[in-house]
Scaffold this motif. Structure first.
Motif, PDB file in Angstrom:
ATOM      1  N   ALA A  14       0.808  -1.217   0.000  1.00 13.64           N
ATOM      2  CA  ALA A  14       0.000   0.000   0.000  1.00 13.64           C
ATOM      3  C   ALA A  14       0.843   1.269   0.000  1.00 13.64           C
ATOM      4  O   ALA A  14       0.312   2.346  -0.264  1.00 13.64           O
ATOM      5  CB  ALA A  14      -0.941   0.001   1.201  1.00 13.64           C
ATOM      6  N   GLY A  15       2.133   1.166   0.331  1.00 10.50           N
ATOM      7  CA  GLY A  15       2.996   2.332   0.263  1.00 10.50           C
ATOM      8  C   GLY A  15       3.550   2.764   1.602  1.00 10.50           C
ATOM      9  O   GLY A  15       3.119   2.317   2.660  1.00 10.50           O
ATOM     10  N   TYR A  16       4.515   3.690   1.521  1.00 12.02           N
ATOM     11  CA  TYR A  16       5.230   4.129   2.716  1.00 12.02           C
ATOM     12  C   TYR A  16       4.324   4.874   3.703  1.00 12.02           C
ATOM     13  O   TYR A  16       4.420   4.681   4.907  1.00 12.02           O
ATOM     14  CB  TYR A  16       6.404   5.036   2.315  1.00 12.02           C
ATOM     15  CG  TYR A  16       7.484   4.330   1.546  1.00 12.02           C
ATOM     16  CD1 TYR A  16       8.213   3.289   2.126  1.00 12.02           C
ATOM     17  CD2 TYR A  16       7.782   4.691   0.232  1.00 12.02           C
ATOM     18  CE1 TYR A  16       9.207   2.632   1.417  1.00 12.02           C
ATOM     19  CE2 TYR A  16       8.778   4.040  -0.486  1.00 12.02           C
ATOM     20  CZ  TYR A  16       9.490   3.002   0.107  1.00 12.02           C
ATOM     21  OH  TYR A  16      10.464   2.344  -0.597  1.00 12.02           O
ATOM     22  N   TYR A  49     -15.688   9.346  -6.189  1.00 12.69           N
ATOM     23  CA  TYR A  49     -15.705   7.892  -6.077  1.00 12.69           C
ATOM     24  C   TYR A  49     -14.369   7.314  -6.546  1.00 12.69           C
ATOM     25  O   TYR A  49     -13.670   7.912  -7.363  1.00 12.69           O
ATOM     26  CB  TYR A  49     -16.822   7.297  -6.934  1.00 12.69           C
ATOM     27  CG  TYR A  49     -18.207   7.750  -6.563  1.00 12.69           C
ATOM     28  CD1 TYR A  49     -19.075   6.905  -5.883  1.00 12.69           C
ATOM     29  CD2 TYR A  49     -18.661   9.034  -6.898  1.00 12.69           C
ATOM     30  CE1 TYR A  49     -20.360   7.320  -5.542  1.00 12.69           C
ATOM     31  CE2 TYR A  49     -19.942   9.463  -6.556  1.00 12.69           C
ATOM     32  CZ  TYR A  49     -20.779   8.602  -5.882  1.00 12.69           C
ATOM     33  OH  TYR A  49     -22.045   9.010  -5.541  1.00 12.69           O
ATOM     34  N   ALA A  50     -14.042   6.143  -6.022  1.00 14.33           N
ATOM     35  CA  ALA A  50     -12.871   5.410  -6.503  1.00 14.33           C
ATOM     36  C   ALA A  50     -13.163   3.927  -6.400  1.00 14.33           C
ATOM     37  O   ALA A  50     -13.841   3.469  -5.472  1.00 14.33           O
ATOM     38  CB  ALA A  50     -11.622   5.779  -5.705  1.00 14.33           C
ATOM     39  N   TYR A  51     -12.646   3.163  -7.361  1.00 10.32           N
ATOM     40  CA  TYR A  51     -12.894   1.723  -7.452  1.00 10.32           C
ATOM     41  C   TYR A  51     -11.557   1.008  -7.625  1.00 10.32           C
ATOM     42  O   TYR A  51     -10.769   1.342  -8.519  1.00 10.32           O
ATOM     43  CB  TYR A  51     -13.798   1.408  -8.645  1.00 10.32           C
ATOM     44  CG  TYR A  51     -15.147   2.085  -8.610  1.00 10.32           C
ATOM     45  CD1 TYR A  51     -16.282   1.397  -8.210  1.00 10.32           C
ATOM     46  CD2 TYR A  51     -15.284   3.435  -8.976  1.00 10.32           C
ATOM     47  CE1 TYR A  51     -17.532   2.023  -8.173  1.00 10.32           C
ATOM     48  CE2 TYR A  51     -16.516   4.071  -8.939  1.00 10.32           C
ATOM     49  CZ  TYR A  51     -17.636   3.359  -8.542  1.00 10.32           C
ATOM     50  OH  TYR A  51     -18.857   3.979  -8.501  1.00 10.32           O
ATOM     51  N   ALA A  52     -11.289   0.025  -6.782  1.00  9.57           N
ATOM     52  CA  ALA A  52     -10.035  -0.722  -6.883  1.00  9.57           C
ATOM     53  C   ALA A  52     -10.207  -2.081  -6.217  1.00  9.57           C
ATOM     54  O   ALA A  52     -11.147  -2.303  -5.443  1.00  9.57           O
ATOM     55  CB  ALA A  52      -8.881   0.052  -6.249  1.00  9.57           C
ATOM     56  N   GLU A 101      -5.266   1.069  -1.280  1.00 11.70           N
ATOM     57  CA  GLU A 101      -5.973   1.582  -0.105  1.00 11.70           C
ATOM     58  C   GLU A 101      -5.878   3.100  -0.016  1.00 11.70           C
ATOM     59  O   GLU A 101      -6.864   3.786   0.274  1.00 11.70           O
ATOM     60  CB  GLU A 101      -5.394   0.960   1.175  1.00 11.70           C
ATOM     61  CG  GLU A 101      -6.027   1.498   2.440  1.00 11.70           C
ATOM     62  CD  GLU A 101      -5.325   1.023   3.709  1.00 11.70           C
ATOM     63  OE1 GLU A 101      -5.503   1.666   4.756  1.00 11.70           O
ATOM     64  OE2 GLU A 101      -4.608   0.005   3.651  1.00 11.70           O
ATOM     65  N   SER A 102      -4.691   3.645  -0.295  1.00 12.52           N
ATOM     66  CA  SER A 102      -4.515   5.098  -0.178  1.00 12.52           C
ATOM     67  C   SER A 102      -5.347   5.840  -1.219  1.00 12.52           C
ATOM     68  O   SER A 102      -5.860   6.931  -0.938  1.00 12.52           O
ATOM     69  CB  SER A 102      -3.040   5.462  -0.314  1.00 12.52           C
ATOM     70  OG  SER A 102      -2.512   4.982  -1.540  1.00 12.52           O
ATOM     71  N   ARG A 160     -10.644  -6.610   4.336  1.00 15.48           N
ATOM     72  CA  ARG A 160     -10.663  -6.355   5.781  1.00 15.48           C
ATOM     73  C   ARG A 160     -10.662  -4.856   6.076  1.00 15.48           C
ATOM     74  O   ARG A 160     -11.350  -4.401   6.993  1.00 15.48           O
ATOM     75  CB  ARG A 160      -9.474  -7.052   6.427  1.00 15.48           C
ATOM     76  CG  ARG A 160      -9.641  -8.574   6.486  1.00 15.48           C
ATOM     77  CD  ARG A 160      -8.385  -9.280   6.916  1.00 15.48           C
ATOM     78  NE  ARG A 160      -8.666 -10.689   7.200  1.00 15.48           N
ATOM     79  CZ  ARG A 160      -7.725 -11.628   7.354  1.00 15.48           C
ATOM     80  NH1 ARG A 160      -6.444 -11.291   7.265  1.00 15.48           N
ATOM     81  NH2 ARG A 160      -8.063 -12.872   7.605  1.00 15.48           N
ATOM     82  N   VAL A 161      -9.899  -4.092   5.313  1.00 15.53           N
ATOM     83  CA  VAL A 161      -9.903  -2.639   5.485  1.00 15.53           C
ATOM     84  C   VAL A 161     -11.288  -2.084   5.181  1.00 15.53           C
ATOM     85  O   VAL A 161     -11.829  -1.254   5.926  1.00 15.53           O
ATOM     86  CB  VAL A 161      -8.845  -1.981   4.578  1.00 15.53           C
ATOM     87  CG1 VAL A 161      -9.007  -0.461   4.578  1.00 15.53           C
ATOM     88  CG2 VAL A 161      -7.435  -2.348   5.025  1.00 15.53           C
ATOM     89  N   ALA A 162     -11.880  -2.559   4.080  1.00 15.38           N
ATOM     90  CA  ALA A 162     -13.194  -2.066   3.674  1.00 15.38           C
ATOM     91  C   ALA A 162     -14.258  -2.404   4.710  1.00 15.38           C
ATOM     92  O   ALA A 162     -15.134  -1.578   5.006  1.00 15.38           O
ATOM     93  CB  ALA A 162     -13.565  -2.662   2.314  1.00 15.38           C
ATOM     94  N   GLN A 163     -14.196  -3.589   5.262  1.00 13.27           N
ATOM     95  CA  GLN A 163     -15.167  -3.959   6.288  1.00 13.27           C
ATOM     96  C   GLN A 163     -14.977  -3.120   7.549  1.00 13.27           C
ATOM     97  O   GLN A 163     -15.956  -2.655   8.145  1.00 13.27           O
ATOM     98  CB  GLN A 163     -15.023  -5.450   6.626  1.00 13.27           C
ATOM     99  CG  GLN A 163     -15.529  -6.378   5.546  1.00 13.27           C
ATOM    100  CD  GLN A 163     -15.301  -7.842   5.890  1.00 13.27           C
ATOM    101  OE1 GLN A 163     -14.354  -8.185   6.606  1.00 13.27           O
ATOM    102  NE2 GLN A 163     -16.146  -8.711   5.379  1.00 13.27           N
TER     103      GLN A 163
END
Length: 798
Positions: free
Chosen positions: A250-252, A743-746, A752-753, A772-775
């Motif tokens: 997901a990145g730094y 909106y964003a879709y991935a 996540e960012s 899990r993040v979305a929930q």
């Protein structure tokens, strides 16, 4: 103001030792003074300064005063919360259902507050000046958690208590330092201040030699010590590596955010651990009961020149009768056991079947407390009252199990619409056996979790992950609950309530209907099965019904609304795995294999298979590095020829792999006046067939030499991970776009960012970490299908 007492200003001393912290000496029991009249008459014209009015017991205390004591003035100490003043919060409080009749009689919530309640804005330990005409100070605020961080426990239960009593004494003391009236201080504590004693506990001050000044000072100081340790390079390295294992893709910045959260969680956990261990080293079960016990000692010391009463409730649960049977706010100590059992999630309980679970209905605690407020104890002779049931109406864990089981057999819960939960049969095997079961379950969970993190991105594995997460939550709940309450499940203690019974017997016959608090008069079957269990399961049943209704809806994402002005809202889409059933390796093979003969194809595939482990290792750590590495394989390719091949041979293949739901959603966004954007790390030629769908396409561009052949490099860094939200923020700022409405879709945790950058994130066919993040954050989660044309649309040779 001194921390606890004037002696507290001295440096902490490590020379003092506690050879015996809890004494076996027999304490002096002071009996209750007589009442001599009805409570409404005894408390008429008096002002009761209350803390904790917004809490469980405090709310009903306030309701009872307003309902049954019409000539008594409650003055409530309430802290400001954000922009809401103390008065605003009290107005909100009286908007609750139990105050409905009172509000109706007063005309409005504000009129009820202004006519009957004095509001004091303040907090503990920052107590403002109290009214000089106070008569009783009723302190029932406090952290009721059994595992608070040690600094908060001391700040609330010793420092806060001292601050309140100091403010009370200042209010009734003249300029010469003389008390102008003798107030009555009523302190709501807990029966469990007895610590790890066994046998019969009298209603008296506990005998021990703990120096509360020293313990308070060190308890507060630990926050600084543990905060310092959390910031050492060694600790931060461990926490960062833990975060990287989860969020590296997901990145730094995402990793850094999680690292900091882990540091804060570590500080909290260490403060809880420090409090528990210190309490147990001194003979108490936990930091809550230790600091409550020390708070009682503060009360005795500071209140030696006034009237003092201490009320010690046991486990306070739903009301028996008032304001109605089953009234309760939130879940209390016994309720998680009841609910977990009803859901089939409590296979065993490490309790001693003959141990007493000392439950008392809330209205009995409220009635007893107000009766105590009406007494006049001797100055300097604190009177203690146990408000409990264990002495004269004991309920064992075996009894509780029988009542709860019968209730759920007759009134089963139906989790998730899958029928009634299977009710476990408890055999009370002991703590060691249950702990072994938990350890085995934990190891199985950890192994399954590791496997699912690298599982294919298909619905069956998401479903398995959701089921696994429920199992993990169950294990975590059981372990935490049993860690906190384990000793209470095996207690061998009886809290005598002679003072409380004697006070009850002093009630005027006319007060027995509204103010009775004899805990021996009710039947446990009636209370548990007909009153308490229905009360605690009601909100759960309501929530399950709501879930069933939601599950019937055809989609989980929000319906689109048209932009107020066209072009002020955007919809950003990832490509591979979201809109398109493909990936960059498959796209490369589409482009490369047709130009090769049979032997060349075999050689290319073998080379790719050989390099695949390295690609996967790199992709798992840095998506950008993985793309750069893969795109080296395009070195020497004619870019114009590649674009022509995509246009002539691959357009149908690509379009056939688009998710139909994605196409509809993109078109819906365009009809709503939204700007549609494709953000992808795929090279630009493969996005050419999608140009009619999007207003903007941001893709990776292959660098070429003078002859138009690819060099194996890109013209710039690929737009992946945290570079996507940076691009979106810049794009939105330069075009007047509202990202909160966008909106964003991935599909990948790597995005996540990007999803966090907009107000309406949608996880599409997510991998397990993103699911899990979305929930956790209540994002929309959707399943988009896709066609796979197979051999019918296999690209032909060039």
């Amino acid at each position: 103001m001194p921390l606890i007492s004037p002696a507290a200003s001295q440096p902490p001393s490590s020379s003092r030792t506690h050879a015996l912290t809890i004494s076996t000496d027999i304490p002096e029991v002071v009996g209750p003074p007589p009442l001599g009249g009805r409570l409404r008459d005894l408390l008429a014209g008096k002002k009761i300064v209350m803390t904790g009015a917004t809490g469980f017991i405090g709310e009903q205390l306030l309701w009872k005063i307003l309902t049954e004591l019409p000539e008594t003035t409650p003055a409530v100490l309430v802290r400001r919360k954000g922009s809401a003043s103390a008065r605003d919060r009290v107005i909100t409080l009286v908007g609750k259902p139990i105050f409905r009749d009172l509000v109706k009689a007063a005309g409005s919530k504000a009129e009820l507050v202004d006519s009957r309640i004095e509001v004091i804005e303040g907090d503990l330990p920052n107590v403002p000046p109290l009214p000089r005409d106070l008569d009783v100070v009723l302190h029932c605020a406090g952290d009721v958690s059994f595992d608070p961080p040690i600094d908060k426990a001391f700040a609330t239960n010793t420092v806060g208590t001292r601050a309140l009593m100091d403010a009370m004494l200042a209010a009734v003391t003249d300029d010469a330092g003389t008390l102008v009236k003798v107030p009555h201080y009523v302190h709501v504590s807990t029966a469990y201040t007895a610590g790890r004693r066994r046998g019969m506990i009298p209603e008296a001050q506990h005998v021990h030699d703990i120096d509360y000044d020293t313990e308070t000072r060190w308890g507060l100081k630990l926050k600084e010590t543990i905060e310092l340790e959390s910031r050492t390079p060694e600790r931060l390295t461990r926490l960062r590596r833990q975060a990287e294992r989860v969020h590296r893709k997901a990145g730094y910045l995402t990793t850094a955010r999680d690292t900091e959260q882990r540091r804060r969680d570590w500080v909290h956990d260490k403060l809880v651990e420090a409090g528990t261990e210190r309490a147990r080293s001194l003979g108490w079960t936990d930091c809550y009961t230790l600091t409550k016990a020390l708070g009682e000692r503060v009360v005795a010391d500071v209140g030696r020149d006034i009237r003092v009463s201490v009320v010690r409730p046991a486990i306070v649960e739903s009301s028996l009768k008032y304001p109605y049977p089953g009234w309760i706010e939130g879940f209390k100590m016994a309720d998680p056991i009841i609910l977990a059992y009803g859901k089939g999630n409590m296979p065993e309980l490490p309790a001693s079947p003959d141990s007493v679970i000392d439950i008392v209905p809330c209205d009995m605690v409220v009635n007893a407390t107000l009766a105590v407020c009406a007494t006049e104890p001797q100055i300097g002779k604190p009177v203690f009252y146990h408000v409990n049931s264990g002495a004269r109406n004991p309920l064992t864990f075996a009894d509780l199990y029988d009542h709860v089981r019968r209730y759920f057999l007759d009134h089963p819960l139906s989790p998730g619409g899958r029928g009634a939960a299977h009710l476990p049969t408890w055999s009370f095997p002991g703590a060691q056996r249950v702990d072994q079961l938990l350890n085995t379950s934990t190891k199985a969970y950890q192994f399954a979790d590791m496997a699912l993190k690298v599982a294919p991105r298909v619905e069956i594995f998401r479903r398995l992950a959701r089921d696994l997460d429920k199992g993990g939550e169950q294990i975590a709940f059981l372990r935490r609950y049993l860690t906190i309450y384990g000793e209470y499940l095996r207690s061998e203690v009886t809290y005598l309530d002679d003072n409380t019974l004697a006070l009850h017997n002093e009630l005027d016959p006319a007060d027995l209907e509204a103010f009775a608090f004899d805990s021996s008069v009710y039947d446990w079957k009636d209370y548990i099965e007909d009153i308490h269990c229905p009360a605690v399961t009601k909100p759960v049943r309501r929530m399950e019904e709501l879930k069933r209704r939601r599950s019937a809806r055809p989609a989980t994402y929000r319906e689109l609304t048209a932009a107020k002005e066209p072009g002020t809202v955007l919809a950003a889409f990832d490509l591979d795995g979201t809109v398109l059933n493909s990936d960059v390796i498959r796209s490369y093979l589409w482009a490369k294999l047709p130009e090769l003969g049979r032997w060349g194809r075999a050689k290319e595939v073998a080379s790719l298979v050989r390099d695949l482990p390295g690609y996967l290792w790199t992709e798992n750590r840095d998506r950008g590095a993985f793309l750069r590495s893969l795109y080296r394989r395009y070195r020497g390719a004619d870019l114009a020829a590649l674009e022509d091949f995509v246009d002539q041979e691959l357009t149908e293949v690509i379009m056939d792999r688009l998710a139909p739901e994605a196409i509809r959603r993109i078109r819906d966004h365009r009809e709503a006046g939204h700007v549609t954007i494709l953000l992808t790390g795929t090279i630009r030629p493969f996005t050419r067939p999608l140009a009619p769908l999007f207003d903007e396409i941001v893709a990776a561009d292959l660098a070429t030499d003078e002859q138009g052949r690819c060099t194996g490099y890109l013209t710039g860094p690929p737009l992946v991970g945290e570079s996507r939200p940076a691009w979106l923020r810049y794009y939105a700022a330069t075009r007047g776009i509202d990202l909160k409405a966008s909106y964003a879709y991935a599909d990948s945790h790597a995005d996540e960012s990007m999803l966090r950058a907009v107000g309406n994130p949608v996880a599409v066919n997510p991998d397990v970490p993103l699911m899990r993040v979305a929930q956790a954050d209540h994002w929309s989660i959707v399943e988009w299908s896709s066609h796979s044309a197979g051999s019918r649309n296999r690209p032909r040779g060039r």
